[in-house]
Scaffold this motif. Structure first.
Motif, PDB file in Angstrom:
ATOM      1  N   GLY A  76       0.786  -1.227   0.000  1.00 14.54           N
ATOM      2  CA  GLY A  76       0.000   0.000   0.000  1.00 14.54           C
ATOM      3  C   GLY A  76       0.814   1.270   0.000  1.00 14.54           C
ATOM      4  O   GLY A  76       0.255   2.361  -0.114  1.00 14.54           O
TER       5      GLY A  76
ATOM      6  N   ARG B  57      -6.083  -3.842  -0.959  1.00 15.00           N
ATOM      7  CA  ARG B  57      -6.046  -2.492  -0.414  1.00 15.00           C
ATOM      8  C   ARG B  57      -5.577  -2.426   1.038  1.00 15.00           C
ATOM      9  O   ARG B  57      -4.939  -1.467   1.452  1.00 15.00           O
TER      10      ARG B  57
ATOM     11  N   THR C 119      -1.138  -2.421   4.450  1.00 15.34           N
ATOM     12  CA  THR C 119      -0.665  -1.075   4.792  1.00 15.34           C
ATOM     13  C   THR C 119       0.431  -1.083   5.853  1.00 15.34           C
ATOM     14  O   THR C 119       0.528  -0.157   6.660  1.00 15.34           O
TER      15      THR C 119
ATOM     16  N   SER D 189      -4.880  -4.263  -9.647  1.00 13.88           N
ATOM     17  CA  SER D 189      -3.823  -5.040  -9.021  1.00 13.88           C
ATOM     18  C   SER D 189      -3.698  -6.442  -9.606  1.00 13.88           C
ATOM     19  O   SER D 189      -3.002  -7.284  -9.036  1.00 13.88           O
TER      20      SER D 189
ATOM     21  N   ARG E 153      -3.018   9.818   1.185  1.00 17.61           N
ATOM     22  CA  ARG E 153      -2.448   8.510   0.878  1.00 17.61           C
ATOM     23  C   ARG E 153      -1.999   8.454  -0.570  1.00 17.61           C
ATOM     24  O   ARG E 153      -0.933   7.900  -0.884  1.00 17.61           O
ATOM     25  N   ARG E 154      -2.785   9.050  -1.458  1.00 16.94           N
ATOM     26  CA  ARG E 154      -2.402   9.028  -2.866  1.00 16.94           C
ATOM     27  C   ARG E 154      -1.104   9.782  -3.114  1.00 16.94           C
ATOM     28  O   ARG E 154      -0.238   9.326  -3.879  1.00 16.94           O
TER      29      ARG E 154
ATOM     30  N   GLN F  63       1.705   7.595  -1.982  1.00 15.37           N
ATOM     31  CA  GLN F  63       1.931   6.492  -2.909  1.00 15.37           C
ATOM     32  C   GLN F  63       2.625   6.941  -4.185  1.00 15.37           C
ATOM     33  O   GLN F  63       3.506   6.246  -4.707  1.00 15.37           O
TER      34      GLN F  63
END
Length: 491
Positions: free
Chosen positions: A186, A195, A198, A230, A413-414, A417
């Motif tokens: 993640g 998902r 993490t 994914s 979070r995006r 990432q």
């Protein structure tokens, strides 16, 4: 002995079942439902079915070579020597491994293995079959199962782990805690992981003060569907004869490595990324020579998904790209899963046992979970031997309570990432790593007011340690590929 196992994949399920069989009082906790993690998604098989001309010693050599010589020999020996018993235990648990006409477990070949020693179930549904069998056994056992319990932190009393604390504030006391919460896919914008992967176990171990190692080694799976989320196309497809082609139809990997498509994953993934960037369009995986019948029979899960997407891969190549797949590092353990923190064990992808080195050998991950899960359970009530921690030096990062300095501005979070994908991904530079680390420390770790906040906090905690570890390792090794200034200048 009162034992808490956190995690419902092969490592956690194996640990819980073995501990229960040994007479321990076991509580298995899981952030989601049992079977929600990576194990059930594993299309590849489990290594360790040794046939004529093969042996644990050869498997050990392949494992060490795939790991770029960085693996721990004692841990690798424990892995390969424990393979037959681990696979026998899975068979006894009801895992329906594919068989030859004479009834033996079928052996397949995958990348970087010198012999066919991979067992599969349902062709490309090995993980799902293992997850289903072990989950059924847990649910019909005396083990207490707590699904939907998200571990926020460890309870540490006088330097020893004494239980867990959930994000809801509930505390569960235990004589031993085993972390089996999976990896850290993640962290990246593109990953094969579900998902909920993490880095939760690694983060709680860091906060409690346990040592971690080798976080710089994130393996990128070479063949994930472009625009396919994914969904990966198993390495076993290449083992069966599929090839990778560029826009001109060339098998460009023949120029990269003598084993071409069956080279170690880090080599294949970087070659795909470079060639795709050079030509401005994706690389394709060509399995057309295998034929429709063979593809449907050998890879039913992949075949069904591709056809659902309107792709007939028996007639046309499939566009693929690398994606974050498996973390070789994690919480440092000995060969029995003990961490540097008394009362705490770690197994599976959460752990850094030392078996994978700098690059995991295909189909060793399910095996690691099965072998070391059982070893951890068997060591719970035993006196701890003199500490022997695999590895040393800058790859170790000792945990501490992370500061919450910085600002929340720009954090999501995006954004995290994308930063990790661009700067701490397949190909790295010193400048990019320094920039990534500065930005990671500028972001404040979120206060865990919800499960999503807790996941964000865990991701950011581990991202900081991963970027630090990558910056500390100045030379390329396995999955850690750092582009030198000289190469940048030549480019």
């Amino acid at each position: 002995m009162n034992v808490i196992v956190a995690g419902g994949g092969i490592a956690g399920l194996t640990t819980a079942l073995r501990a229960d069989a040994l007479g321990h009082d076991v509580t298995l906790v899981s952030k989601g439902a049992l079977g929600d993690g990576c194990t059930a998604h594993a299309q590849g098989g489990i290594a360790g079915v040794y046939g004529p001309g093969d042996s644990p010693a050869l498997h050990a050599l392949d494992t060490l070579q795939a790991g770029d010589g960085h693996g721990d020999s004692l841990a690798i020996t424990a892995l390969v020597d424990g393979a037959p018993a681990a696979i026998d235990a899975l068979i006894a648990s009801g895992v329906p491994f594919d068989r030859t006409p004479d009834g033996e477990v079928a052996r397949a070949l995958e990348a970087a293995h010198s012999r066919p020693r991979i067992a599969h179930a349902g062709g490309d549904a090995t993980g799902a079959a293992i997850s289903a069998a072990l989950t059924h056994r847990v649910r019909t056992s005396p083990i207490t199962v707590r699904e939907g319990l998200f571990v926020a932190d460890l309870i540490v009393d006088e330097g020893r782990v004494a239980g867990i604390r959930s994000i809801d504030g509930e505390t569960l006391r235990a004589d031993a805690v085993v972390l089996a919460t999976g990896g850290a896919g993640g962290l990246y914008a593109h990953t094969t992981n579900p998902r909920g992967t993490t880095a939760d176990g690694i983060a709680v171990a860091l906060r409690a003060g346990a040592a971690v190692a080798d976080l710089e080694f994130m393996q990128f799976h070479p063949t994930v569907l472009v625009d396919g989320g994914s969904f990966l196309v198993s390495e076993a497809v290449r083992g069966a004869g599929a090839v990778l082609r560029d826009a001109a139809g060339r098998r460009f990997l023949l120029d990269e490595h003598p084993d071409a498509e069956l080279a170690p994953r880090d080599v294949v993934a970087r070659a795909i990324a470079r060639r795709a960037e050079e030509q401005g369009e994706p690389i394709v995986l060509d399995a057309t020579a295998l034929g429709a019948t063979a593809l449907a029979e050998r890879f039913p899960t992949i075949d069904a998904e591709l056809r659902r997407r309107g792709i007939d891969w028996s007639r046309q190549p499939v566009a693929v790209t690398p994606a974050a797949h498996y973390l070789m590092g994690g919480v440092v353990t000995d060969v029995d899963g003990r961490t540097t923190l008394p009362g705490l064990w770690a197994v599976g992808e959460t752990a850094r046992t030392g078996v994978h080195g700098a690059n995991r050998l295909a189909s060793n991950s399910l095996l690691e979970g099965a072998v070391f899960g059982a070893r951890a359970a068997e060591s719970l009530a035993l006196p701890a031997p003199p500490a022997r921690w695999p590895g040393s030096g800058p790859r170790h990062v000792h945990g501490r309570e992370p500061d919450r300095a910085g600002t929340a501005s720009g954090f999501s979070r995006r954004a995290l990432q994308e930063l990790m994908w661009e700067q701490v991904g397949l190909i790295r530079t010193e400048e990019g790593l320094r920039d990534a680390l500065a930005r990671l420390h500028a972001w404040r770790i979120p206060v865990a007011a919800s499960p999503a906040d807790q996941e964000d906090a865990n991701l950011l905690t581990v991202a900081r340690s991963m970027a630090s570890a990558a910056l500390a390792r100045t030379d390329s090794l396995g999955a850690h590929f750092i582009l030198s200034r000289a190469l940048i200048g030549a480019a």
